[in-house]
Write a protein that holds these residues in place. Structure first.
Motif, PDB file in Angstrom:
ATOM      1  N   THR A  19       0.848  -1.181   0.000  1.00 29.94           N
ATOM      2  CA  THR A  19       0.000   0.000   0.000  1.00 29.94           C
ATOM      3  C   THR A  19       0.882   1.230   0.000  1.00 29.94           C
ATOM      4  O   THR A  19       1.844   1.326   0.773  1.00 29.94           O
ATOM      5  N   ASN A  21       0.718   5.292   0.475  1.00 31.17           N
ATOM      6  CA  ASN A  21      -0.140   6.328   1.046  1.00 31.17           C
ATOM      7  C   ASN A  21       0.392   7.713   0.702  1.00 31.17           C
ATOM      8  O   ASN A  21       1.458   7.858   0.119  1.00 31.17           O
ATOM      9  N   TYR A  52      -4.724   2.200  -8.878  1.00 25.67           N
ATOM     10  CA  TYR A  52      -4.943   3.547  -8.341  1.00 25.67           C
ATOM     11  C   TYR A  52      -6.089   4.209  -9.080  1.00 25.67           C
ATOM     12  O   TYR A  52      -6.201   4.106 -10.297  1.00 25.67           O
ATOM     13  N   ASN A  56      -7.964   9.368  -5.048  1.00 30.97           N
ATOM     14  CA  ASN A  56      -7.724   8.663  -3.779  1.00 30.97           C
ATOM     15  C   ASN A  56      -6.334   8.982  -3.240  1.00 30.97           C
ATOM     16  O   ASN A  56      -5.416   9.289  -3.993  1.00 30.97           O
ATOM     17  N   ASP A  57      -6.189   8.853  -1.920  1.00 29.52           N
ATOM     18  CA  ASP A  57      -4.896   9.168  -1.294  1.00 29.52           C
ATOM     19  C   ASP A  57      -4.029   7.931  -1.072  1.00 29.52           C
ATOM     20  O   ASP A  57      -2.968   8.013  -0.467  1.00 29.52           O
ATOM     21  N   SER A  58      -4.486   6.766  -1.573  1.00 34.51           N
ATOM     22  CA  SER A  58      -3.666   5.554  -1.458  1.00 34.51           C
ATOM     23  C   SER A  58      -3.813   4.714  -2.723  1.00 34.51           C
ATOM     24  O   SER A  58      -4.764   4.865  -3.492  1.00 34.51           O
ATOM     25  N   THR A  60      -2.309   0.618  -4.487  1.00 32.79           N
ATOM     26  CA  THR A  60      -1.698  -0.679  -4.230  1.00 32.79           C
ATOM     27  C   THR A  60      -0.745  -1.004  -5.364  1.00 32.79           C
ATOM     28  O   THR A  60      -1.108  -0.911  -6.534  1.00 32.79           O
TER      29      THR A  60
END
Length: 168
Positions: A19, A21, A52, A56-58, A60
């Protein structure tokens, strides 16, 4: 984008998921689209992908290593926005992390010896085929479930069986 820690995994570890971030355009008021890509240096990597969805702020990062391989490679993540570089704006940032793949000793593989029969008081010779993926020396041990059969290794590729006289 936040940095990702270097990591160590074992050979043949399967798919790896990390992940990531801290993904942002750097300004909460911006409505820019963000794009995250990944690249890799040479090494024992078989596949690499990023999951992604902007904004979004994260995300994979998913990768797999080549079978029976070890070594080190670098994954570089590049985050780019749709704002461009006018007025000396910065539209991308990168971060990298090192993946070390540690070797694991694989068991040697021996080909199956087929079931067979032969006449009483005869002997039989089998070809043995085995290999070790790391190239290590293979040592053979022969065991029988009866004392009535003498077993010998003629060399590293032949097994000789000789039963006692009149044994069946």
């Amino acid at each position: 984008i936040s940095s990702v820690s270097d990591t160590t995994i074992l050979e043949d570890a399967g798919l790896q998921y990390f992940t990531v971030n801290g993904i942002s355009s750097g300004n909460n008021l911006d409505l820019q689209d963000l794009f995250l890509t990944a690249s890799v240096s040479d090494g024992p990597i078989d596949s690499l992908s990023v999951q992604y969805l902007s904004p979004n702020d994260s995300a994979t990062v998913i990768f797999a290593t080549k079978p029976d391989s070890s070594g080190t490679f670098v994954i570089t993540l590049n985050l780019k926005d749709s704002g461009g570089t006018e007025n000396e704006a910065i539209d991308s940032v990168s971060t990298s992390f090192i993946v070390t793949v540690m070797p694991v000793a694989d068991a040697p593989v021996i080909s199956a010896i087929p079931d067979t029969s032969f006449f009483e008081d005869d002997s039989i010779n089998f070809r043995i085929e085995a290999h070790d993926s790391e190239g290590e020396l293979i040592t053979y041990t022969v065991n029988s479930d009866t004392n009535a059969i003498q077993s010998y290794l003629l060399d590293q590729s032949h097994l000789f069986l000789k039963p006692d006289l009149n044994w069946n």
